[in-house]
Design a protein around this motif. Structure first.
Motif, PDB file in Angstrom:
ATOM      1  N   ASP A   1       0.829  -1.196   0.000  1.00 29.96           N
ATOM      2  CA  ASP A   1       0.000   0.000   0.000  1.00 29.96           C
ATOM      3  C   ASP A   1       0.869   1.254   0.000  1.00 29.96           C
ATOM      4  O   ASP A   1       1.781   1.384   0.824  1.00 29.96           O
ATOM      5  CB  ASP A   1      -0.882  -0.030   1.257  1.00 29.96           C
ATOM      6  N   LEU A   2       0.584   2.179  -0.908  1.00 28.07           N
ATOM      7  CA  LEU A   2       1.390   3.386  -1.052  1.00 28.07           C
ATOM      8  C   LEU A   2       1.356   4.259   0.207  1.00 28.07           C
ATOM      9  O   LEU A   2       2.395   4.772   0.624  1.00 28.07           O
ATOM     10  CB  LEU A   2       0.951   4.195  -2.271  1.00 28.07           C
ATOM     11  N   THR A   3       0.215   4.426   0.819  1.00 27.02           N
ATOM     12  CA  THR A   3       0.118   5.264   2.020  1.00 27.02           C
ATOM     13  C   THR A   3       0.965   4.682   3.153  1.00 27.02           C
ATOM     14  O   THR A   3       1.729   5.403   3.806  1.00 27.02           O
ATOM     15  CB  THR A   3      -1.350   5.409   2.461  1.00 27.02           C
ATOM     16  N   THR A   4       0.841   3.385   3.363  1.00 25.32           N
ATOM     17  CA  THR A   4       1.604   2.718   4.417  1.00 25.32           C
ATOM     18  C   THR A   4       3.100   2.776   4.128  1.00 25.32           C
ATOM     19  O   THR A   4       3.907   3.077   5.011  1.00 25.32           O
ATOM     20  CB  THR A   4       1.149   1.252   4.545  1.00 25.32           C
ATOM     21  N   GLU A   5       3.463   2.498   2.887  1.00 25.98           N
ATOM     22  CA  GLU A   5       4.886   2.502   2.525  1.00 25.98           C
ATOM     23  C   GLU A   5       5.473   3.906   2.587  1.00 25.98           C
ATOM     24  O   GLU A   5       6.628   4.082   2.985  1.00 25.98           O
ATOM     25  CB  GLU A   5       5.101   1.889   1.140  1.00 25.98           C
ATOM     26  N   THR A   6       4.706   4.921   2.217  1.00 19.39           N
ATOM     27  CA  THR A   6       5.184   6.296   2.313  1.00 19.39           C
ATOM     28  C   THR A   6       5.478   6.650   3.768  1.00 19.39           C
ATOM     29  O   THR A   6       6.530   7.232   4.072  1.00 19.39           O
ATOM     30  CB  THR A   6       4.166   7.279   1.708  1.00 19.39           C
ATOM     31  N   ALA A   7       4.589   6.275   4.664  1.00 22.75           N
ATOM     32  CA  ALA A   7       4.806   6.530   6.098  1.00 22.75           C
ATOM     33  C   ALA A   7       6.060   5.797   6.579  1.00 22.75           C
ATOM     34  O   ALA A   7       6.849   6.352   7.355  1.00 22.75           O
ATOM     35  CB  ALA A   7       3.587   6.102   6.902  1.00 22.75           C
ATOM     36  N   ARG A   8       6.254   4.577   6.117  1.00 20.61           N
ATOM     37  CA  ARG A   8       7.442   3.798   6.496  1.00 20.61           C
ATOM     38  C   ARG A   8       8.713   4.466   5.980  1.00 20.61           C
ATOM     39  O   ARG A   8       9.709   4.586   6.694  1.00 20.61           O
ATOM     40  CB  ARG A   8       7.313   2.380   5.958  1.00 20.61           C
ATOM     41  N   ARG A   9       8.708   4.923   4.741  1.00 22.57           N
ATOM     42  CA  ARG A   9       9.882   5.597   4.162  1.00 22.57           C
ATOM     43  C   ARG A   9      10.182   6.878   4.947  1.00 22.57           C
ATOM     44  O   ARG A   9      11.347   7.183   5.203  1.00 22.57           O
ATOM     45  CB  ARG A   9       9.664   5.933   2.680  1.00 22.57           C
ATOM     46  N   ARG A  10       9.147   7.659   5.285  1.00 25.25           N
ATOM     47  CA  ARG A  10       9.366   8.896   6.054  1.00 25.25           C
ATOM     48  C   ARG A  10       9.985   8.578   7.412  1.00 25.25           C
ATOM     49  O   ARG A  10      10.923   9.245   7.838  1.00 25.25           O
ATOM     50  CB  ARG A  10       8.051   9.648   6.234  1.00 25.25           C
ATOM     51  N   SER A  11       9.451   7.567   8.079  1.00 27.66           N
ATOM     52  CA  SER A  11       9.979   7.181   9.388  1.00 27.66           C
ATOM     53  C   SER A  11      11.439   6.744   9.286  1.00 27.66           C
ATOM     54  O   SER A  11      12.280   7.186  10.065  1.00 27.66           O
ATOM     55  CB  SER A  11       9.125   6.054   9.975  1.00 27.66           C
ATOM     56  N   HIS A  12      11.728   5.896   8.309  1.00 27.90           N
ATOM     57  CA  HIS A  12      13.115   5.443   8.125  1.00 27.90           C
ATOM     58  C   HIS A  12      14.036   6.622   7.801  1.00 27.90           C
ATOM     59  O   HIS A  12      15.151   6.697   8.305  1.00 27.90           O
ATOM     60  CB  HIS A  12      13.217   4.389   7.019  1.00 27.90           C
ATOM     61  N   PHE A  13      13.565   7.518   6.962  1.00 27.52           N
ATOM     62  CA  PHE A  13      14.373   8.672   6.566  1.00 27.52           C
ATOM     63  C   PHE A  13      14.667   9.562   7.770  1.00 27.52           C
ATOM     64  O   PHE A  13      15.791   9.984   7.993  1.00 27.52           O
ATOM     65  CB  PHE A  13      13.674   9.460   5.457  1.00 27.52           C
ATOM     66  N   GLU A  14      13.637   9.846   8.561  1.00 29.24           N
ATOM     67  CA  GLU A  14      13.800  10.738   9.715  1.00 29.24           C
ATOM     68  C   GLU A  14      14.636  10.114  10.830  1.00 29.24           C
ATOM     69  O   GLU A  14      15.294  10.829  11.581  1.00 29.24           O
ATOM     70  CB  GLU A  14      12.423  11.139  10.265  1.00 29.24           C
ATOM     71  N   GLN A  15      14.618   8.793  10.923  1.00 27.42           N
ATOM     72  CA  GLN A  15      15.339   8.116  11.997  1.00 27.42           C
ATOM     73  C   GLN A  15      16.657   7.495  11.541  1.00 27.42           C
ATOM     74  O   GLN A  15      17.278   6.754  12.308  1.00 27.42           O
ATOM     75  CB  GLN A  15      14.446   7.035  12.610  1.00 27.42           C
ATOM     76  N   ALA A  16      17.073   7.793  10.323  1.00 33.04           N
ATOM     77  CA  ALA A  16      18.308   7.208   9.804  1.00 33.04           C
ATOM     78  C   ALA A  16      19.476   7.547  10.722  1.00 33.04           C
ATOM     79  O   ALA A  16      19.632   8.681  11.166  1.00 33.04           O
ATOM     80  CB  ALA A  16      18.579   7.717   8.392  1.00 33.04           C
ATOM     81  N   GLY A  17      20.272   6.551  11.001  1.00 32.47           N
ATOM     82  CA  GLY A  17      21.419   6.745  11.874  1.00 32.47           C
ATOM     83  C   GLY A  17      22.608   7.336  11.137  1.00 32.47           C
ATOM     84  O   GLY A  17      22.553   7.622   9.927  1.00 32.47           O
TER      85      GLY A  17
END
Length: 167
Positions: A34-50
């Motif tokens: 799902d695009l909405t779910t995956e977009t939220a996942r990408r944003r979270s990963h991007f913002e929390q990238a180490g």
């Protein structure tokens, strides 16, 4: 990559999965992406990238057509100075046009500059197209294989490695 790119990256990742993993992982899982779910996942990963995690995008005519992400090798049990290619996806309409090769070259160049001696990656054992791509770009399987659980199925992944600083 910027936070604003996350929706286009999510679409690239979904289309990449649906194209590349058809017949390799359960179709129901691919159909439910799902695009909405995956977009939220990408944003979270991007913002929390180490530290050391780098997201790259490839663009053609103002539209994103590819994405890759690399950083420090993630095996907590085996701390190393090595890099890992976490993901690389090209929109299916832009395959075999040099997009993936350009993204991978930029990732390996950045990892070499950062002082990583090698880059590792995981690929589905049965994904012959991806394995051929990696082999053509200097990666070789190192004999390590692990099961991966996805969509209620277990599929084997193999690890590839490339010494950095070579061509």
């Amino acid at each position: 990559m910027t936070l604003a790119d996350c929706e286009q990256v999510a679409e690239i990742r979904i289309r990449g999965w649906q194209h590349s993993y058809k017949g390799l992982i359960p179709q129901a899982y691919l159909d439910d992406l799902d695009l909405t779910t995956e977009t939220a996942r990408r944003r979270s990963h991007f913002e929390q990238a180490g530290d050391g995690v780098v997201n790259l995008v490839a663009e053609r005519s103002g539209k994103l057509v590819g994405w890759s992400c690399h950083g420090p090798y993630r095996d907590a049990e085996l701390p190393t100075r090595e890099a890992e290619l976490y993901a690389i996806y090209v929109h299916p309409g832009h395959l075999s046009q040099g997009v993936g090769r350009a993204l991978l070259q930029e990732s390996t160049t950045r990892c070499t500059t950062a002082g990583h001696p090698r880059m590792l990656l995981w690929v589905l054992k049965e994904n012959t197209r991806a394995r051929h791509f990696y082999e053509q770009t200097g990666f070789t399987p190192d004999g390590t294989e692990e099961p991966w659980e996805v969509g209620g199925a277990t599929v084997p992944e193999v690890r590839y490695v490339r010494t950095l600083g070579d061509s």
